[in-house]
Every structure is written in C-alpha cells, then in structure tokens.
Design a protein around this motif. Structure first.
Motif, PDB file in Angstrom:
ATOM      1  N   VAL A 154       0.847  -1.236  -0.002  1.00 38.07           N
ATOM      2  CA  VAL A 154      -0.098  -0.194  -0.047  1.00 38.07           C
ATOM      3  C   VAL A 154       1.074   1.161  -0.032  1.00 38.07           C
ATOM      4  O   VAL A 154       1.838   1.459   0.777  1.00 38.07           O
ATOM      5  CB  VAL A 154      -0.739   0.064   1.089  1.00 38.07           C
ATOM      6  CG1 VAL A 154      -1.699   1.258   1.117  1.00 38.07           C
ATOM      7  CG2 VAL A 154      -1.593  -1.418   1.256  1.00 38.07           C
ATOM      8  N   VAL A 155       0.629   2.122  -0.996  1.00 36.95           N
ATOM      9  CA  VAL A 155       1.624   3.175  -1.054  1.00 36.95           C
ATOM     10  C   VAL A 155       0.530   4.740  -0.957  1.00 36.95           C
ATOM     11  O   VAL A 155      -0.358   4.840  -1.556  1.00 36.95           O
ATOM     12  CB  VAL A 155       2.416   3.457  -2.554  1.00 36.95           C
ATOM     13  CG1 VAL A 155       3.140   4.578  -2.512  1.00 36.95           C
ATOM     14  CG2 VAL A 155       3.047   1.951  -2.665  1.00 36.95           C
ATOM     15  N   VAL A 156       0.959   5.349  -0.100  1.00 35.87           N
ATOM     16  CA  VAL A 156       0.080   6.732   0.078  1.00 35.87           C
ATOM     17  C   VAL A 156       1.005   7.681  -0.415  1.00 35.87           C
ATOM     18  O   VAL A 156       2.294   7.884   0.185  1.00 35.87           O
ATOM     19  CB  VAL A 156      -0.200   6.998   1.553  1.00 35.87           C
ATOM     20  CG1 VAL A 156      -1.031   8.256   1.748  1.00 35.87           C
ATOM     21  CG2 VAL A 156      -0.929   5.759   2.105  1.00 35.87           C
ATOM     22  N   LEU A 157       0.557   8.444  -1.305  1.00 34.92           N
ATOM     23  CA  LEU A 157       1.272   9.856  -1.803  1.00 34.92           C
ATOM     24  C   LEU A 157       0.603  11.013  -1.510  1.00 34.92           C
ATOM     25  O   LEU A 157      -0.577  11.261  -1.801  1.00 34.92           O
ATOM     26  CB  LEU A 157       1.287   9.761  -3.509  1.00 34.92           C
ATOM     27  CG  LEU A 157       1.896   8.356  -3.998  1.00 34.92           C
ATOM     28  CD1 LEU A 157       1.418   8.490  -5.408  1.00 34.92           C
ATOM     29  CD2 LEU A 157       3.009   8.139  -3.773  1.00 34.92           C
ATOM     30  N   ASP A 158       1.178  11.626  -0.548  1.00 37.98           N
ATOM     31  CA  ASP A 158       0.564  12.989  -0.160  1.00 37.98           C
ATOM     32  C   ASP A 158       1.305  14.249  -0.846  1.00 37.98           C
ATOM     33  O   ASP A 158       2.333  14.644  -0.735  1.00 37.98           O
ATOM     34  CB  ASP A 158       0.918  13.062   1.364  1.00 37.98           C
ATOM     35  CG  ASP A 158       0.124  14.479   2.205  1.00 37.98           C
ATOM     36  OD1 ASP A 158      -0.804  14.927   1.480  1.00 37.98           O
ATOM     37  OD2 ASP A 158       0.316  14.543   3.404  1.00 37.98           O
ATOM     38  N   GLU A 159       0.677  14.669  -1.743  1.00 42.75           N
ATOM     39  CA  GLU A 159       0.733  15.974  -2.583  1.00 42.75           C
ATOM     40  C   GLU A 159       2.024  15.591  -3.263  1.00 42.75           C
ATOM     41  O   GLU A 159       3.312  16.364  -3.154  1.00 42.75           O
ATOM     42  CB  GLU A 159       0.808  17.067  -1.681  1.00 42.75           C
ATOM     43  CG  GLU A 159      -0.295  17.503  -1.214  1.00 42.75           C
ATOM     44  CD  GLU A 159      -1.346  18.192  -1.975  1.00 42.75           C
ATOM     45  OE1 GLU A 159      -0.723  18.556  -3.116  1.00 42.75           O
ATOM     46  OE2 GLU A 159      -2.524  18.421  -1.658  1.00 42.75           O
ATOM     47  N   LYS A 181      -0.090  -0.600 -11.882  1.00 41.66           N
ATOM     48  CA  LYS A 181      -0.401  -1.858 -12.683  1.00 41.66           C
ATOM     49  C   LYS A 181       0.060  -3.273 -12.176  1.00 41.66           C
ATOM     50  O   LYS A 181      -0.458  -4.550 -12.270  1.00 41.66           O
ATOM     51  CB  LYS A 181       0.208  -1.681 -14.184  1.00 41.66           C
ATOM     52  CG  LYS A 181      -0.215  -2.727 -15.165  1.00 41.66           C
ATOM     53  CD  LYS A 181       0.417  -2.246 -16.409  1.00 41.66           C
ATOM     54  CE  LYS A 181       0.007  -3.279 -17.673  1.00 41.66           C
ATOM     55  NZ  LYS A 181       0.578  -2.911 -18.752  1.00 41.66           N
ATOM     56  N   ASP A 182       1.107  -3.225 -11.390  1.00 37.01           N
ATOM     57  CA  ASP A 182       1.655  -4.354 -10.711  1.00 37.01           C
ATOM     58  C   ASP A 182       1.127  -4.802  -9.373  1.00 37.01           C
ATOM     59  O   ASP A 182       1.477  -5.747  -8.848  1.00 37.01           O
ATOM     60  CB  ASP A 182       3.257  -3.997 -10.379  1.00 37.01           C
ATOM     61  CG  ASP A 182       4.030  -4.090 -11.686  1.00 37.01           C
ATOM     62  OD1 ASP A 182       3.862  -4.598 -12.700  1.00 37.01           O
ATOM     63  OD2 ASP A 182       5.387  -3.454 -11.442  1.00 37.01           O
ATOM     64  N   GLY A 183       0.087  -4.066  -9.084  1.00 31.66           N
ATOM     65  CA  GLY A 183      -0.826  -4.628  -8.003  1.00 31.66           C
ATOM     66  C   GLY A 183      -0.721  -3.994  -6.801  1.00 31.66           C
ATOM     67  O   GLY A 183      -1.506  -4.188  -5.808  1.00 31.66           O
ATOM     68  N   HIS A 184      -0.117  -2.850  -6.786  1.00 32.07           N
ATOM     69  CA  HIS A 184       0.118  -1.950  -5.794  1.00 32.07           C
ATOM     70  C   HIS A 184      -1.212  -1.004  -5.284  1.00 32.07           C
ATOM     71  O   HIS A 184      -1.853  -0.575  -6.417  1.00 32.07           O
ATOM     72  CB  HIS A 184       1.288  -0.964  -5.513  1.00 32.07           C
ATOM     73  CG  HIS A 184       2.574  -1.772  -5.361  1.00 32.07           C
ATOM     74  ND1 HIS A 184       3.137  -2.301  -6.444  1.00 32.07           N
ATOM     75  CD2 HIS A 184       3.446  -1.539  -4.411  1.00 32.07           C
ATOM     76  CE1 HIS A 184       4.412  -2.682  -6.132  1.00 32.07           C
ATOM     77  NE2 HIS A 184       4.554  -2.369  -4.717  1.00 32.07           N
ATOM     78  N   THR A 185      -1.533  -0.971  -4.117  1.00 32.25           N
ATOM     79  CA  THR A 185      -2.650  -0.071  -3.788  1.00 32.25           C
ATOM     80  C   THR A 185      -2.121   1.243  -3.776  1.00 32.25           C
ATOM     81  O   THR A 185      -1.195   1.460  -2.956  1.00 32.25           O
ATOM     82  CB  THR A 185      -3.632  -0.635  -2.509  1.00 32.25           C
ATOM     83  OG1 THR A 185      -3.932  -1.578  -2.782  1.00 32.25           O
ATOM     84  CG2 THR A 185      -4.704   0.544  -2.152  1.00 32.25           C
ATOM     85  N   ILE A 186      -2.767   2.191  -4.456  1.00 35.11           N
ATOM     86  CA  ILE A 186      -2.020   3.606  -4.462  1.00 35.11           C
ATOM     87  C   ILE A 186      -3.355   4.584  -3.798  1.00 35.11           C
ATOM     88  O   ILE A 186      -4.288   4.503  -4.110  1.00 35.11           O
ATOM     89  CB  ILE A 186      -2.026   4.313  -5.744  1.00 35.11           C
ATOM     90  CG1 ILE A 186      -0.974   3.500  -6.646  1.00 35.11           C
ATOM     91  CG2 ILE A 186      -1.258   5.573  -5.698  1.00 35.11           C
ATOM     92  CD1 ILE A 186       0.448   2.942  -5.774  1.00 35.11           C
ATOM     93  N   VAL A 187      -2.918   5.456  -2.908  1.00 33.80           N
ATOM     94  CA  VAL A 187      -3.837   6.463  -2.185  1.00 33.80           C
ATOM     95  C   VAL A 187      -2.971   7.677  -2.413  1.00 33.80           C
ATOM     96  O   VAL A 187      -1.952   7.998  -2.067  1.00 33.80           O
ATOM     97  CB  VAL A 187      -3.849   6.202  -0.731  1.00 33.80           C
ATOM     98  CG1 VAL A 187      -4.857   7.350  -0.201  1.00 33.80           C
ATOM     99  CG2 VAL A 187      -4.590   4.935  -0.819  1.00 33.80           C
ATOM    100  N   LEU A 188      -3.865   8.644  -3.127  1.00 32.98           N
ATOM    101  CA  LEU A 188      -3.426   9.993  -3.676  1.00 32.98           C
ATOM    102  C   LEU A 188      -3.967  11.018  -2.981  1.00 32.98           C
ATOM    103  O   LEU A 188      -5.349  11.226  -2.954  1.00 32.98           O
ATOM    104  CB  LEU A 188      -3.534  10.065  -5.236  1.00 32.98           C
ATOM    105  CG  LEU A 188      -3.164  11.445  -5.638  1.00 32.98           C
ATOM    106  CD1 LEU A 188      -1.756  11.510  -5.418  1.00 32.98           C
ATOM    107  CD2 LEU A 188      -3.631  11.425  -7.444  1.00 32.98           C
TER     108      LEU A 188
END
Length: 306
Positions: A154-159, A181-188
């Motif tokens: 799980v990856v969280v991208l804050d700004e 695309k490789d299956g990671h969950t992204i939170v932006l």
C-alpha cells in the motif's frame, strides 16, 4: 480484506476537532483519491494511518493489521510519501535508500531493488550525489523511492507533485501507474484535481474533518454540477423569443449570445439546435464546456454536503 480500513476516526487537538467520525475503506489494488481543501484533515488522517499520530477515537487497519496494536506489520505493508521535503543532508541518494532499507531489517540483499528504484525514478545520474545538492523535484523522487524501498503493498502519496515541473510530474506518474499495474494499492492526495480525475478509481472528499463524499470518479462527475454541460451558442441575430422548452435551461443571454445549461445524460445538443432552427434562429457558432472534478469538488465543499 481491504487495503485500508478506517473506522469512526476522531482526532482532537485540544479544542480543535480535526477529524469527526471519518469512516471508509480502500480496497486492495485501487487507485484511490483523498481530496479536500486545506485544513480538511487529510494529512492528519495520513499521519494516523502511518503511526505518526494517534486517533482520539476509532481504529485503522492496513491489510488487516491494526496501526496501533500491530504497528510492526501494518508499517511493513505501508509506504508513505510525505508532503514535506524531509531529507538528511549528509548522505547520497544511494546511501539514503540503503539506510531506509535498514530500518526494515533489509541489508545488502535489497541492493538490487534499490538500484531498480533509482533507475525507475530516473535518479541514476544522481545516485552518488549528496541529497542537499539535489533540486526539489529530485528530492521528491528520492522520497518516493524511500517509501517503496521495503516493497510495501500500500502506497500513500501526499501531494507528490507539489512544486514539481511538468517533465518530472509526467515521469513520476508513469512510474506510479506502473506500480499500480503491478498490483500496488495507491492512495493519492493532490490539489491538482485533473490528476485525481485522470488516475483515481474512487475518491473520498473530506471537508471540515468529515466525509463530504465517497464514490467512484465517474459517479461523482455524474452528480450535481458534474452532470451539467454549458453550451455557448451564437446566432446571426438576437432571438426575439426563446422557445419555451429551452427557457428553464438559460444560464445567460446577451444580444446574439445564448448560454444554456444542459444535463449531459438527458439533453441532446442536436435536439437543442433543432429547436432553435425551428424558432427561426441561424446558429453561427457553438462551444461546449463540460463540468469537471474541480467543479464537483467546489460544489461539495462549498455546500458541505454529501
């Protein structure tokens, strides 16, 4: 099992009630947008997810691991790219990433992945450069690499693109989309709403510490002002009488210029033009403007409704 499960989160800082019962889930494999105006509670919520702050009430799990009771496992599954440019000025890019690996018990066996991150984020020519000598955009790329060095799911991208030029932004999104695309969950989280509109499957909008909206991007665009299409019509001569069927759709009229607000799903532009021609109008120009996610965001946060 959800990637992130947020249950009735409250956060108080003295008399300030920053988060007021926020509750939603992010599913595994989603590209999820977390939006809201400044002060809405986005960064506070991210800090609680990452263990930098404690919720006053409620609980959060990352892939089934409670962020307080099972923090070692929850943080192993999570990578956060912070909004601020935080770096140690005494190390090179490669040294910074190796040190970050060590925080998760990873040694030289992780060097191949570190090299992959350096290459994928186009940092190869900066790998042995001291962090303090990098531009702001390059430092932000290193923060992305740091968040990914332990291979979180799980990856969280804050700004993540704040202060980044157009070229760097494009290459950064190419890398993030490959991760997804490789299956990671992204939170932006982002203030560039066109990014959220283009990338996110679902979006949560926070306002005054509460959940103002939670839906798919497509559904958000189909509600309220997001379902409105403005049509600017010019005629050779001003219309003496507006056809009755169009009168309730008029946004403005000035001489031979007529602006109509149409429902994107129900109102056909072709039918509107036919009505005008039947009324004797000679249409000389037509321009359409479709409401986007920014319009929806402004409508929701201005009204404070869900």
């Amino acid at each position: 099992m959800p990637a992130i499960s947020i249950r009735a989160i409250h956060k108080r800082f003295g008399s300030l009630h920053a988060l007021k019962g926020v509750e939603f889930q992010v599913e595994q494999g989603e590209f999820f947008g977390l939006l809201g105006p400044n002060g809405a509670g986005k960064s506070t919520l991210i800090n609680i997810i990452g263990g930098l702050a404690r919720a006053t009430e409620g609980s959060i799990e990352v892939l089934g691991h409670d962020v307080v009771g099972d923090y070692r496992h929850s943080r192993r599954q999570l990578g956060i790219v912070p909004q601020e440019l935080v770096f140690d000025p005494f190390f090179t890019v490669r040294e910074t990433l190796r040190i970050q690996s060590g925080y998760f018990g990873l040694g030289r066996e992780n060097d191949a992945w570190v090299d992959s991150l350096i290459d994928g984020l186009k940092l190869s020519d900066k790998a042995d450069v001291n962090m303090r000598l990098l531009s702001g955009g390059m430092k932000r790329r290193v923060l992305v690499a740091q968040a990914l060095v332990h291979r979180p799911k799980v990856v969280v991208l804050d700004e993540p693109t704040a202060g980044v030029d157009v070229e760097l932004r494009k290459s950064l999104w190419e890398f993030v989309k490959a991760l997804h695309k490789d299956g990671h969950t992204i939170v932006l989280t982002t203030h560039y709403l066109e990014e959220a509109e283009a990338l996110c499957d679902r979006i949560a909008i926070l306002h005054h510490g509460m959940l103002a909206a939670l839906d798919t991007t497509k559904a958000l665009l189909a509600r309220g002002i997001g379902n409105i299409r403005c049509v600017n019509i010019k005629t050779s001569e001003p219309l003496a009488v507006i056809p009755e069927s169009l009168q309730h759709k008029i946004k403005s009229q000035d001489g031979n210029s007529l602006v109509l607000q149409l429902n994107r799903e129900e109102d056909s532009i072709v039918n509107v033009l036919d009505v005008l021609r039947n009324a004797g109008a000679n249409v000389t120009d037509l321009e359409t403007e479709v409401a986007d996610l920014e319009d929806v965001f402004l409508e929701l946060t201005a009204a404070g409704r869900s």
